[in-house]
Design a protein around this motif. Structure first.
Motif, mmCIF file in Angstrom:
data_model
loop_
_atom_site.group_PDB
_atom_site.id
_atom_site.type_symbol
_atom_site.label_atom_id
_atom_site.label_comp_id
_atom_site.label_asym_id
_atom_site.label_seq_id
_atom_site.Cartn_x
_atom_site.Cartn_y
_atom_site.Cartn_z
ATOM 1 N N ASN A 132 10.132 10.931 -6.667
ATOM 2 C CA ASN A 132 9.680 9.639 -7.182
ATOM 3 C C ASN A 132 9.572 8.567 -6.110
ATOM 4 N N PRO A 136 5.633 8.621 -2.789
ATOM 5 C CA PRO A 136 4.820 7.387 -2.740
ATOM 6 C C PRO A 136 4.930 6.650 -1.412
ATOM 7 N N GLN A 137 6.147 6.636 -0.823
ATOM 8 C CA GLN A 137 6.299 5.942 0.452
ATOM 9 C C GLN A 137 5.497 6.627 1.556
ATOM 10 N N LYS A 139 2.822 8.489 1.136
ATOM 11 C CA LYS A 139 1.398 8.271 0.882
ATOM 12 C C LYS A 139 0.971 6.876 1.327
ATOM 13 N N GLU A 140 1.815 5.887 1.068
ATOM 14 C CA GLU A 140 1.489 4.527 1.501
ATOM 15 C C GLU A 140 1.422 4.439 3.021
#
Length: 222
Positions: A132, A136-137, A139-140
């Motif tokens: 979770n 995302p980190q 991908k950013e």
């Protein structure tokens, strides 16, 4: 004196505003070319003497050297980011599904080993936390790197324009500076000498400060 020079000041101010409106985004590369030429002028003078005071040859050599210092690192960084980014994308799924066990290595890291061990133990015991938050980190981060790569073309174009201007500033810099000095002396009188001295110290401080800051940042990041 002010009343006599006021029309000239207004005309010069209006011309400066029109030039700014017309040139727009070119103002920053022009200013950078002036700062770089001024900061590296002592090196150019040495090359100029070695080239038997041939201005075109010495200016061309100097622009080539500055270009190598600026452009080659950009090309190297872009290739490294592309290679490492693609490798990271390939490894992300496996890292999320099977996170590595670093419990033995983390305690040996100086100063922050205990804190990292506690943090990693918490993450290692929770796959959901990795899925979770880690994904995302990452991908950013990759999106930011890709955006930076997309802007490298624009940066290279600006660098090329700066080098183009620097060639003429090296070759004809003395004549340009004398024309500016004569114009300022006619406008503001003897104070022009003090203004030039202040501008010289400021330009060198800005250039050397940026270079030293970049060296410190690169060393810490490395």
């Amino acid at each position: 004196t002010l009343n006599r020079n006021l029309p000239l000041i207004l005309v010069v101010g209006a011309l400066a505003l029109l030039i700014y409106r017309i040139l727009g985004t070119l103002i920053e590369p022009i200013v950078w070319s002036i700062i770089l030429s001024f900061g590296t002028w002592p090196i150019y003078r040495k090359i100029h003497r070695l080239c038997q005071e041939r201005p075109n040859l010495s200016a061309g050599i100097m622009v080539f050297l500055v270009g190598c210092v600026v452009i080659l690192p950009l090309i190297g960084v872009s290739s490294v980011i592309r290679r490492e980014g693609s490798e990271l994308l390939r490894l992300i799924p496996g890292l999320i599904e099977h996170p590595p066990s670093l419990a033995r290595a983390l305690p040996h890291i100086p100063f922050i080993g205990k804190e990292l061990t506690g943090l990693f133990d918490h993450m290692d015991s929770s796959d959901e936390l990795l899925k979770n938050h880690l994904a995302p980190q990452v991908k950013e981060l990759l999106n930011s790197l890709m955006n930076m790569l997309g802007g490298i073309g624009l940066v290279l174009g600006q660098v090329g324009f700066i080098l183009f201007l620097m060639f003429f500033q090296y070759r004809d810099g003395v004549e340009m500076l004398e024309e500016v000095k004569r114009g300022l002396h006619k406008t503001i009188g003897p104070l022009a000498t003090n203004y030039f001295a202040i501008a010289e110290r400021t330009a060198r401080a800005v250039l050397y400060g940026i270079v030293l800051t970049a060296m410190v940042q690169g060393s810490v990041a490395g």
